[in-house]
Every structure is written in structure tokens, then in C-alpha cells.
Enzyme design. Structure first.
Site, PDB file in Angstrom:
ATOM      1  N   ASN A 142      -6.710  -1.289  -2.577  1.00 55.48           N
ATOM      2  CA  ASN A 142      -5.661  -1.990  -3.310  1.00 55.48           C
ATOM      3  C   ASN A 142      -6.219  -2.537  -4.635  1.00 55.48           C
ATOM      4  O   ASN A 142      -7.257  -3.188  -4.607  1.00 55.48           O
ATOM      5  CB  ASN A 142      -5.177  -3.147  -2.410  1.00 55.48           C
ATOM      6  CG  ASN A 142      -3.999  -3.882  -2.974  1.00 55.48           C
ATOM      7  OD1 ASN A 142      -3.348  -3.435  -3.906  1.00 55.48           O
ATOM      8  ND2 ASN A 142      -3.726  -5.048  -2.413  1.00 55.48           N
ATOM      9  N   SER A 157      -6.683  -0.692   7.811  1.00 54.20           N
ATOM     10  CA  SER A 157      -7.920  -1.258   7.262  1.00 54.20           C
ATOM     11  C   SER A 157      -9.015  -1.308   8.314  1.00 54.20           C
ATOM     12  O   SER A 157     -10.194  -1.260   7.985  1.00 54.20           O
ATOM     13  CB  SER A 157      -7.681  -2.684   6.781  1.00 54.20           C
ATOM     14  OG  SER A 157      -6.654  -2.719   5.849  1.00 54.20           O
ATOM     15  N   LYS A 202       1.699   0.596  15.217  1.00 49.45           N
ATOM     16  CA  LYS A 202       1.203   1.861  14.669  1.00 49.45           C
ATOM     17  C   LYS A 202       1.170   2.946  15.753  1.00 49.45           C
ATOM     18  O   LYS A 202       1.455   4.109  15.484  1.00 49.45           O
ATOM     19  CB  LYS A 202      -0.180   1.668  14.036  1.00 49.45           C
ATOM     20  CG  LYS A 202      -0.104   0.938  12.687  1.00 49.45           C
ATOM     21  CD  LYS A 202      -1.405   0.993  11.937  1.00 49.45           C
ATOM     22  CE  LYS A 202      -1.469  -0.009  10.789  1.00 49.45           C
ATOM     23  NZ  LYS A 202      -1.119   0.516   9.493  1.00 49.45           N
ATOM     24  N   ASP A 247      10.823   3.336   5.201  1.00 50.02           N
ATOM     25  CA  ASP A 247      10.577   1.978   5.725  1.00 50.02           C
ATOM     26  C   ASP A 247      11.714   1.639   6.681  1.00 50.02           C
ATOM     27  O   ASP A 247      12.621   2.454   6.881  1.00 50.02           O
ATOM     28  CB  ASP A 247      10.430   0.955   4.580  1.00 50.02           C
ATOM     29  CG  ASP A 247       9.554  -0.223   4.991  1.00 50.02           C
ATOM     30  OD1 ASP A 247       9.853  -0.853   6.023  1.00 50.02           O
ATOM     31  OD2 ASP A 247       8.567  -0.536   4.288  1.00 50.02           O
ATOM     32  N   MET A 281       0.814  -1.216   0.000  1.00 52.84           N
ATOM     33  CA  MET A 281       0.000   0.000   0.000  1.00 52.84           C
ATOM     34  C   MET A 281       0.851   1.271   0.000  1.00 52.84           C
ATOM     35  O   MET A 281       0.588   2.210  -0.744  1.00 52.84           O
ATOM     36  CB  MET A 281      -0.939   0.013   1.210  1.00 52.84           C
ATOM     37  CG  MET A 281      -1.994  -1.055   1.181  1.00 52.84           C
ATOM     38  SD  MET A 281      -2.972  -1.043  -0.328  1.00 52.84           S
ATOM     39  CE  MET A 281      -3.944   0.424  -0.101  1.00 52.84           C
ATOM     40  N   ASN A 338     -15.030  -2.460   4.531  1.00 56.34           N
ATOM     41  CA  ASN A 338     -14.660  -3.781   5.057  1.00 56.34           C
ATOM     42  C   ASN A 338     -15.734  -4.329   5.980  1.00 56.34           C
ATOM     43  O   ASN A 338     -15.956  -5.525   6.046  1.00 56.34           O
ATOM     44  CB  ASN A 338     -13.319  -3.703   5.800  1.00 56.34           C
ATOM     45  CG  ASN A 338     -12.168  -3.654   4.817  1.00 56.34           C
ATOM     46  OD1 ASN A 338     -12.312  -4.077   3.666  1.00 56.34           O
ATOM     47  ND2 ASN A 338     -11.041  -3.121   5.234  1.00 56.34           N
ATOM     48  N   GLU A 396      -0.102  -3.879   9.597  1.00 54.16           N
ATOM     49  CA  GLU A 396      -1.343  -3.728  10.379  1.00 54.16           C
ATOM     50  C   GLU A 396      -1.173  -4.322  11.776  1.00 54.16           C
ATOM     51  O   GLU A 396      -1.387  -5.527  11.993  1.00 54.16           O
ATOM     52  CB  GLU A 396      -2.493  -4.414   9.614  1.00 54.16           C
ATOM     53  CG  GLU A 396      -3.870  -4.273  10.222  1.00 54.16           C
ATOM     54  CD  GLU A 396      -4.553  -2.953   9.887  1.00 54.16           C
ATOM     55  OE1 GLU A 396      -3.861  -1.991   9.505  1.00 54.16           O
ATOM     56  OE2 GLU A 396      -5.787  -2.887  10.020  1.00 54.16           O
ATOM     57  N   HIS A 404      -8.115   5.832   3.998  1.00 52.59           N
ATOM     58  CA  HIS A 404      -8.076   4.415   3.644  1.00 52.59           C
ATOM     59  C   HIS A 404      -8.131   4.255   2.130  1.00 52.59           C
ATOM     60  O   HIS A 404      -9.197   4.337   1.523  1.00 52.59           O
ATOM     61  CB  HIS A 404      -9.239   3.682   4.332  1.00 52.59           C
ATOM     62  CG  HIS A 404      -9.200   2.207   4.156  1.00 52.59           C
ATOM     63  ND1 HIS A 404     -10.311   1.417   4.189  1.00 52.59           N
ATOM     64  CD2 HIS A 404      -8.156   1.360   3.947  1.00 52.59           C
ATOM     65  CE1 HIS A 404      -9.970   0.161   3.998  1.00 52.59           C
ATOM     66  NE2 HIS A 404      -8.670   0.104   3.847  1.00 52.59           N
ATOM     67  N   GLU A 423     -11.674   6.047   1.656  1.00 54.79           N
ATOM     68  CA  GLU A 423     -12.501   6.312   2.844  1.00 54.79           C
ATOM     69  C   GLU A 423     -11.749   7.316   3.701  1.00 54.79           C
ATOM     70  O   GLU A 423     -10.591   7.066   4.068  1.00 54.79           O
ATOM     71  CB  GLU A 423     -12.702   5.032   3.655  1.00 54.79           C
ATOM     72  CG  GLU A 423     -13.808   4.133   3.154  1.00 54.79           C
ATOM     73  CD  GLU A 423     -13.911   2.841   3.973  1.00 54.79           C
ATOM     74  OE1 GLU A 423     -15.029   2.476   4.335  1.00 54.79           O
ATOM     75  OE2 GLU A 423     -12.883   2.193   4.245  1.00 54.79           O
TER      76      GLU A 423
HETATM   77  P1  NAD Z   1       2.858  -4.700   3.773  1.00 51.59           P
HETATM   78  O1  NAD Z   1       3.180  -5.786   4.698  1.00 51.59           O
HETATM   79  O2  NAD Z   1       2.949  -4.969   2.310  1.00 51.59           O
HETATM   80  O3  NAD Z   1       3.777  -3.441   4.074  1.00 51.59           O
HETATM   81  C1  NAD Z   1       3.990  -2.930   5.344  1.00 51.59           C
HETATM   82  C2  NAD Z   1       5.328  -2.224   5.339  1.00 51.59           C
HETATM   83  O4  NAD Z   1       5.448  -1.484   6.548  1.00 51.59           O
HETATM   84  C3  NAD Z   1       6.518  -3.176   5.271  1.00 51.59           C
HETATM   85  O5  NAD Z   1       7.362  -2.838   4.196  1.00 51.59           O
HETATM   86  C4  NAD Z   1       7.192  -2.970   6.597  1.00 51.59           C
HETATM   87  O6  NAD Z   1       8.600  -3.106   6.535  1.00 51.59           O
HETATM   88  C5  NAD Z   1       6.807  -1.553   6.907  1.00 51.59           C
HETATM   89  N1  NAD Z   1       6.980  -1.180   8.299  1.00 51.59           N
HETATM   90  C6  NAD Z   1       6.795  -1.929   9.416  1.00 51.59           C
HETATM   91  N2  NAD Z   1       7.116  -1.196  10.500  1.00 51.59           N
HETATM   92  C7  NAD Z   1       7.521   0.016  10.082  1.00 51.59           C
HETATM   93  C8  NAD Z   1       7.985   1.186  10.729  1.00 51.59           C
HETATM   94  N3  NAD Z   1       8.095   1.258  12.032  1.00 51.59           N
HETATM   95  N4  NAD Z   1       8.304   2.251   9.962  1.00 51.59           N
HETATM   96  C9  NAD Z   1       8.214   2.196   8.620  1.00 51.59           C
HETATM   97  N5  NAD Z   1       7.770   1.110   7.963  1.00 51.59           N
HETATM   98  C10 NAD Z   1       7.435   0.033   8.674  1.00 51.59           C
HETATM   99  O7  NAD Z   1       1.408  -4.215   4.183  1.00 51.59           O
HETATM  100  P2  NAD Z   1       0.340  -3.469   3.263  1.00 51.59           P
HETATM  101  O8  NAD Z   1      -0.538  -4.467   2.633  1.00 51.59           O
HETATM  102  O9  NAD Z   1       1.008  -2.449   2.442  1.00 51.59           O
HETATM  103  O10 NAD Z   1      -0.556  -2.749   4.369  1.00 51.59           O
HETATM  104  C11 NAD Z   1      -0.146  -1.560   4.979  1.00 51.59           C
HETATM  105  C12 NAD Z   1      -1.322  -0.944   5.691  1.00 51.59           C
HETATM  106  O11 NAD Z   1      -2.350  -0.694   4.724  1.00 51.59           O
HETATM  107  C13 NAD Z   1      -1.955  -1.812   6.729  1.00 51.59           C
HETATM  108  O12 NAD Z   1      -2.415  -1.005   7.784  1.00 51.59           O
HETATM  109  C14 NAD Z   1      -3.102  -2.472   6.005  1.00 51.59           C
HETATM  110  O13 NAD Z   1      -4.132  -2.866   6.877  1.00 51.59           O
HETATM  111  C15 NAD Z   1      -3.553  -1.336   5.114  1.00 51.59           C
HETATM  112  N6  NAD Z   1      -4.269  -1.733   3.909  1.00 51.59           N
HETATM  113  C16 NAD Z   1      -3.898  -2.822   3.197  1.00 51.59           C
HETATM  114  C17 NAD Z   1      -4.589  -3.144   2.045  1.00 51.59           C
HETATM  115  C18 NAD Z   1      -4.176  -4.316   1.203  1.00 51.59           C
HETATM  116  O14 NAD Z   1      -4.977  -4.793   0.417  1.00 51.59           O
HETATM  117  N7  NAD Z   1      -2.956  -4.794   1.335  1.00 51.59           N
HETATM  118  C19 NAD Z   1      -5.660  -2.348   1.619  1.00 51.59           C
HETATM  119  C20 NAD Z   1      -5.997  -1.223   2.351  1.00 51.59           C
HETATM  120  C21 NAD Z   1      -5.299  -0.925   3.505  1.00 51.59           C
END
Ligand code: NAD
Length: 746
Positions: free
Chosen positions: A487, A463, A441, A377, A358, A534, A436, A484, A496
């Protein structure tokens, strides 16, 4: 014809339940029938006569960034054409626009809205056809000089000209997207386009609702030439000097070829649309029958076709969705003052925390919209992976001509990757998209609170985690909210905006403007588990899992919902989301909505076996690159043995009802709890965020079609048969009792 309405441009968009009335600037359909003379209003068309005796009509709707065809403009154009026909000194006519990005955006859809009577719709179609015919019948040569969108009625005007020249600018889009709105081109488009470019290509454009860029339009023959915007009128004048063109001959434009093409295409279209979108079939019929008839006969077919379509529920719902999109693009908050310091400056500097799926998607989107982005990151490897993902999105966009090589380079240059903390004082908006996990967070938010400036807005892409808890750990809870994204970020238009209990209205307004500034369609929702999308989607996905455990097959479940009108079945969607992600969200929601959320055990067992869906190549389906996914024969092994009772629920209608009723019930609960306050917000968000069958108008519109009494009766029946989670919510029960509907307009 396609539209944008003047009343929308003025900011008063009709919403379901409150159709906007006529405005002083341009009367609505009813007022217009006995309307005041157009002479009383400032003109929408300017006329000049050049020294070479070529007349130039410039469309320039006063006080608007767009030109549209409403009755007033059509009537004005007719008067201009009559006057030109009676002026022997005029040797040619050029039609052009004074707007920056719109030639003519089409017909005013308010003229075809649900409040328009069949007679009014017929009258408007005939008026449009007669004006286009008047133009086509002028004895002098005519040319359209197109810069900006020339779509629907705007392009039908061009088709009635002898020549078309267009600017190569990105804003210039040319085509006939009517079938997307459940209509067909009925101001001559279905008749003139096949005569211009040949039947097969015209069908490609009309049935595909295509609006190609001008270069592609030249290749298709929809436009004769390209010229820079500032030389368009000159080039058009040169074309006029060639005199009237000879008619083009296309070898497939005959009755026999047309009937063969129609016979071949019809079953394909029926299969693709499952008969849910009558407009494409009607357009096919009108175009292929009209090609061997005279122009007036073909126009009569167009008119009868659109009159039939305008009556359908599918068309009404698709037009409503269009209006809701327009509303989302322009929405503002009534309660904020535009003079408040926080609501004024646009966001110019951004940071994204987390470069995963994301975070990288969001950073790419922002960078492509000219915004500099810091992408952070935890280590260089993760950052590099995120950057590689961003480069891949740009590469793909370049292949599809969305970006030029220069735009790709500039976009990538706007991203500042970082594996360590960097000062964020100058950043206007930080979007956190890290893993997540609430504790993680919370820590990130506390750290951000130290790093950013006083006015910086802190947004999370979570999410389902509570915004209130993230905000509470900072010194600025009024500047924290949820943004929000869905994806994949570059494909999904919805966003959102989640308002925490302490989010300031000015911050919300700024986030709303930001969402619009970056070209997303916002819906504002209250902070509650699962927010809106969701929360409504999850019961549906979980029910599909329970039905699978009870004996329904993957194919039965997916086919049932495809047949209902979803773009993808629930099992396939679970695979796309990721079984692990789905389970995580399901568990978060189950903790809050215990009474009605049972998580199928199969999901955890699939995760143990490494079947996470598309990302591991196996889930409910087997996914192989370049191939259509096929059902995974092994997945049934992961069902808990006690749950499969054979196949008691294989009936398609029963499967559909069970899955859809839960979405309706949860949607109604979201209204009850004021997650959103307008049923149209639920419907719009579900259509844009999940693809909920657009022709049904959304879950609540669909509930109105079923009727609350019938709906609750069917749900009670399921409850009586052991499925307690179908208990209708209090709102549905009271609506059933009082014979109420979600929308007043039905
Ligand atoms: P992901 O696992 O692909 O990526 C998360 C990233 O966050 C990783 O690269 C990780 O190294 C990094 N991270 C962890 N701790 C960190 C920190 N302290 N500082 C900086 N970076 C850090 O996850 P994602 O699918 O991209 O999801 C990210 C967020 O988006 C979540 O909250 C998820 O619920 C939300 N989200 C996901 C989707 C989806 O379909 N994947 C859709 C909407 C929202």
C-alpha cells in the site's frame, strides 16, 4: 552515465556473491583490457551516408532490445568518429537508435562494479570522456535524434552533439540519473549540461537524478525540438543544415554565482540526505567548481569525483540494488517448463474481490496496464466507494502527466464494477482483497472455486493469513497462491508471491510472469506467518512501541531511524499503516512467534481512544490536510503507567541498534526457515517494500558490515540485561562462531 548491462539483457545478471563473468558477446572489464579485437564481433553501430552527405550512425546492439555503452560500443564509436573526421565528403552527422524504446540506456554498470579495480574504473571514465570529446570536436555539425530512453551516458552522448531532437513518445526519457546510483555524470554530463541549460537547471537535473519526458526536456532546454519518431532523422538533418550553433550564454554560469549557489545548496542537501548519500554533495562540488574552468579541467574534476564515489560503500550498495531490480524484472523459475500449458498464456482477464483500499488500488493498477478487471464487493455502496478511489488515483496521475485524459477514460472503462456474483469462468486470475479475516476469506475462496474456470488462478492479497488454509477449502489447491501487493499499490513496486505448500510450479511461474507483465518487482516467498516483509518489519515496529512505553519520545524514535536511513520513522509508519491494522498483524504474528513478540499495550489503548493514525487524523502524530504531521501531545496518556521508567534509552545509537538488530535477527531466521533462500532476496525486498536504507544494502548486507561476532555480542549484552527477545538466532550464532558472512563477496 547510467547503465543497464548487456549480460543482464542476456538474462545473466550478476547478483551479490556471484558477479557474472565476461560473456562472449561483450567482454567484462578484466577480459576487455587484454580483449580480443572488437572487429571479431558483430557491430553495435550501423553507418549510412545519405545523398545530402549527412552520415547517420544507428545504435543497434545485436540480439538485444537495448543499446548500452560498454567498452565495445565505445571503441566502435571512437573508430567511427575517427573515420568520419577523416572523410571530407561527410557534411554532418546524425546519431540515432534502431530500438523501439531505448536510444541508449547508459553505461554498462558492470564496468564500475565491485570487481573492477580503481585503474579499470579510471580507464573506462577516460575512454568515455575521450569518445565524447572526439564527437564534440568534430568540425561538422552533429545532431542526436532521440527516441526512447537517453539516460546517463546515452544523454551525455547527446550533450556532446550540437543539436538534439526527440520524439514525444512516452518511452522517450532524457536525463542524468547517476546520483541515484551513488555516482555523478562523468562522461561530460556535469560539464556540458550546465553550459547548455545554465547552472541552476543543470543542478536540478543532476542532483535530482531527473529523467524528464521529452516535452519537459524541451522546456528545460535539454532538447532543442520535438518531432515524431519517424521524422527524427529528417529534422536532425535540417538542423545540421543550419551549421554549427553559437555557444549559449547563461548569466549565472560564473565563479561567483556558482559559489553562492553551492553555499546555499550544500546545507540543504546535507539536511536532506543526512550525509548518507555522498554523490549529491560531490556532484554539487564538481558542477559548481567546473563551471568556471576550461572543459578539460572540468572533465578532470568529473573523473576524480566519480573515482572517489565509486569506492564508497553507498555507491556499491546502490548499484547492487539496481542489479537486483533488473533481476526481479527478468527472473524465471528454473524448475518450470515453458511448454507447460499453464505457464504459457499471459493473463488477459482479471477479477478483484473487495473494493477497499487494496482492492481498488489493485484494480486501478491492472486497468492502467490494459487488463480488463471485474471489481466485486458486497454492496453497491462499497463498490461505488472503490470506484471513487480509483477515479481519484487516475485524476492524480493525470495532474502529474502520468496519464492522458484518454488513458484515464480507457482505464476506467476497463473496470466492471459488480455488487453481485458474476460468472468468472473466463477469468485467468482472481485476486482476493477482502477484509482480513480467515473465516470470511475461506468462504470467499470456496465460492470462487465454484465460479471460476478450471485454469483460473486464485490469489489472495492477505497480509498474514495462511495460504494453505485458504487453498485447502478449494478443489484446486495447486492453483492458489498469495499475491501480496503493498500500500499504496500505485507507488509500491514490490509484490510478494507467496507459494503455498501445494502451489504448482507452473502456477507460480505464471504468477511470476504476471507480476512482471504488470510492472511490479516480485520476490517469491514461502507461506509462513507474516511472509517476509511483515515478519521482519513487525518486530521493528513493536520494539519502537516498547521503547516509547519505556520513555523514548516519538521524536527521538523517529529521528533515530531517519538518521539510520529509513525514509520514515517507525512511529510515523505506524500511523500511516493504521494502528488497528498494525495491531491486527502484530497479534497474528505474536500467536506464531510467542517467544519473541510482545505487543505494546499502548496500541490497544490508542485504538480505544480512536487514535488510529492518519485515517482518523490522530495517532502518534496529529495529521491535518496540507500540513506536516506534528507529534500528538496527548499520546503519552495512553501508555500503561507501569512501563515508563523515565528515559533510559534516549541515546540515538542505542535506539537504532535495538530496532535494527531485531530486523536483522528476523531476516536471518527467514533464511534459516527458507522463507527465501538467497540473502539478496531479503535485502532487495526490504529495500523495495519498506525503504530500508538503500545505501546500507539491506538488513543482511548491513549485518555483514557490522560483522556477525560483534552483532551477536551486542545482542547477547541486551539479553543479559533483561531483553530476552534479542537472543541471536541459530544461524547468526553459528556465523559468529565460524567468522562467516551472508555474502561471499565481502
Ligand atoms: P478494506 O477494509 O479497505 O477493504 C476490504 C473490502 O472487502 C471492503 O470494501 C469490504 O466490503 C470487502 N469485502 C468484505 N467481504 C467481502 C466479500 N465477501 N466479497 C467481496 N468483498 C468483500 O481492507 P484493505 O486494507 O483493502 O485490505 C484488504 C486485504 O489486503 C486484507 O487481506 C489486508 O490484510 C490486505 N492488505 C492490506 C494492506 C493495507 O495496507 N491496507 C496492505 C497489504 C495487504
Amino acid at each position: 552515465m547510467i547503465e543497464t548491462s548487456r549480460s543482464q539483457k542476456a538474462g545473466s545478471v550478476p547478483t551479490p556473491g556471484s558477479t557474472a563473468g565476461p560473456t562472449a558477446e561483450a567482454p567484462g572489464p578484466r577480459a576487455a583490457l587484454g580483449a580480443p579485437s572488437v572487429e571479431a564481433l558483430p557491430p553495435t553501430i550501423q553507418r549510412t551516408l545519405r545523398d545530402d552527405h549527412i552520415c547517420v550512425l544507428t545504435f543497434d546492439r545485436p540480439g538485444s532490445s537495448a543499446n548500452i555503452f560498454d567498452r565495445r560500443t565505445l571503441t566502435e564509436l571512437r573508430e567511427q568518429l575517427e573515420s568520419i573526421a577523416g572523410s571530407p565528403e561527410i557534411k554532418g552527422l546524425v546519431l540515432t537508435s534502431a530500438k523501439r524504446s531505448i536510444f541508449i540506456a547508459g553505461a554498462d554498470l558492470n564496468m564500475l562494479s565491485e570487481t573492477a579495480s580503481p585503474e579499470e574504473v579510471r580507464e573506462v571514465i577516460e575512454l568515455g570522456q575521450s569518445v565524447m570529446n572526439r564527437l564534440a570536436a568534430l568540425p561538422i555539425p552533429t545532431a542526436a535524434a532521440i527516441h526512447g530512453a537517453a539516460v546517463g551516458g546515452g544523454y551525455e552522448l547527446c550533450l556532446a552533439c550540437d543539436y538534439r531532437v526527440a520524439s514525444p513518445d512516452r518511452a522517450t526519457k532524457i536525463g542524468l540519473p547517476e546520483t541515484q546510483l551513488g555516482l555523478l555524470p562523468a562522461w561530460g554530463g556535469s560539464t556540458r549540461l550546465p553550459r547548455l541549460i545554465g547552472l541552476p537547471r543543470a543542478l536540478e537535473v543532476i542532483l535530482g537524478a531527473k529523467t524528464p519526458a521529452s516535452k519537459q526536456a524541451v522546456k528545460l532546454g535539454m532538447v532543442d525540438e520535438l518531432a515524431p519518431a519517424e521524422y527524427l532523422v529528417q529534422v536532425a538533418a535540417r538542423m545540421i543544415s543550419l551549421g554549427k550553433p553559437t555557444h549559449r550564454w547563461h548569466y549565472l554560469n560564473n565563479r561567483l554565482a556558482a559559489s553562492v549557489i553551492a553555499a546555499r545548496l550544500r546545507p540543504k542537501l546535507l539536511k536532506k540526505t543526512r550525509g548518507r548519500y555522498p554523490a549529491v554533495l560531490k556532484a554539487l562540488e564538481v558542477v559548481t567548481r567546473g563551471i568556471s574552468k576550461s572543459i578539460p579541467e572540468s572533465l578532470a574534476l568529473e573523473r576524480d569525483g566519480i573515482l572517489e564515489l565509486a569506492k564508497t560503500e553507498a555507491c556499491r550498495n546502490l548499484i547492487r540494488v539496481f542489479f537486483l531490480q533488473e533481476r526481479a524484472k527478468k527472473r524465471t523459475l528454473a524448475e518450470t517448463s515453458s511448454t507447460h500449458p499453464l505457464s504459457r498464456p499471459p493473463i488477459t482477464r482479471t477479477a478483484v474481490i473487495g473494493a477497499g483500499v487494496m482492492g481498488s488500488g489493485i484494480a486501478q493498477w491492472l486497468s492502467a496496464r490494459q487488463l480488463p478487471v471485474i471489481l466485486r464487493d458486497i454492496n453497491a455502496e462499497r463498490v461505488a466507494k472503490g470506484m471513487a478511489g480509483i477515479a481519484a488515483i487516475y485524476r492524480d496521475g493525470r495532474k502529474r502527466h502520468v496519464f492522458t485524459p484518454r488513458e484515464v477514460r480507457d482505464g476506467l472503462d476497463r473496470i466492471y464494477p459488480s455488487a453481485t456474483d458474476v460468472p468468472l469462468r473466463q477469468v485467468d486470475m482472481v485476486i482476493e482483497a477482502a477484509t482480513e479475516n480467515l473465516e470470511l476469506k475461506k468462504k470467499i475462496f470456496q465460492r470462487l472455486d465454484e465460479l471460476v474456470g478450471d485454469d483460473t488462478i486464485l490469489a489472495t492479497n492477505t497480509s498474514a493469513l495462511p495460504i494453505s488454509e485458504l487453498a485447502a477449502g478449494t478443489r484446486r489447491p495447486e492453483r492458489v497462491l498469495g499475491l501480496h501487493f503493498f500500500n499504496p499499490v500505485h507507488r509500491m513496486q514490490l509484490i510478494e508471491i507467496v507459494v503455498g505448500p501445494r502451489t504448482a510450479p507452473e502456477v507460480l511461474q505464471r504468477a511470476l510472469s504476471f507480476a512482471q507483465q504488470i510492472g511490479k518487482l516480485p520476490v517469491i516467498v514461502k507461506d509462513a506467518p507474516g511472509f517476509l516483509i511483515n515478519r521482519i518489519l513487525m518486530p521493528y515496529l513493536l520494539e519502537s512501541g516498547s521503547l516509547f512505553e519505556a520513555g523514548a519520545s516519538v521524536t527521538d524514535l523517529d529521528e533515530a531511524m531517519l538518521d539510520f536511513g529509513m525514509p520514515m520513522g517507525p512511529m510515523r509508519l505506524l500511523d500511516e499503516v493504521g494502528i488497528d491494522v498494525a495491531l491486527h498483524v502484530a497479534q497474528t504474528l505474536a500467536a506464531s512467534y510467542k517467544d519473541r513478540t510482545a505487543v505494546p499495550q499502548t496500541l490497544a489503548k490508542m485504538i480505544q481512544a480512536g487514535l488510529l493514525g492518519r485515517k482518523t487524523g490522530r495517532g502518534f502524530y496529529v495529521h491535518q490536510k496540507g500540513k506536516e504531521p506534528r507529534v500528538n501531545p496527548d499520546v503519552t496518556q495512553h501508555k500503561p503507567p507501569t512501563t515508563d521508567h523515565g528515559s533510559p534509552v534516549a541515546n540515538c545509537r542505542v535506539l537504532q541498534e535495538r530496532m535494527v538488530f531485531l530486523m536483522i535477527n528476523e531476516s536471518a531466521r527467514c533464511l534459516e526457515e527458507e522463507i527465501v533462500t538467497d540473502p539478496a532476496d531479503v535485502d532487495f525486498a526490504m529495500i523495495m517494500g519498506t525503504g530500508f536504507a538503500p545505501f546500507r544494502g539491506g538488513p543482511l548486507r548491513h549485518a555483514d558490515t557490522l560483522g556477525a561476532e560483534k552483532l551477536t555480542g551486542a545482542m547477547d549484552f541486551l539479553v543479559d540485561n533483561g531483553a530476552a527477545h534479542f537472543k541471536p538466532c541459530a544461524l547468526l550464532q553459528s556465523m559468529a562462531k565460524n567468522g562467516e558472512k551472508f555474502y561471499r563477496d565481502k
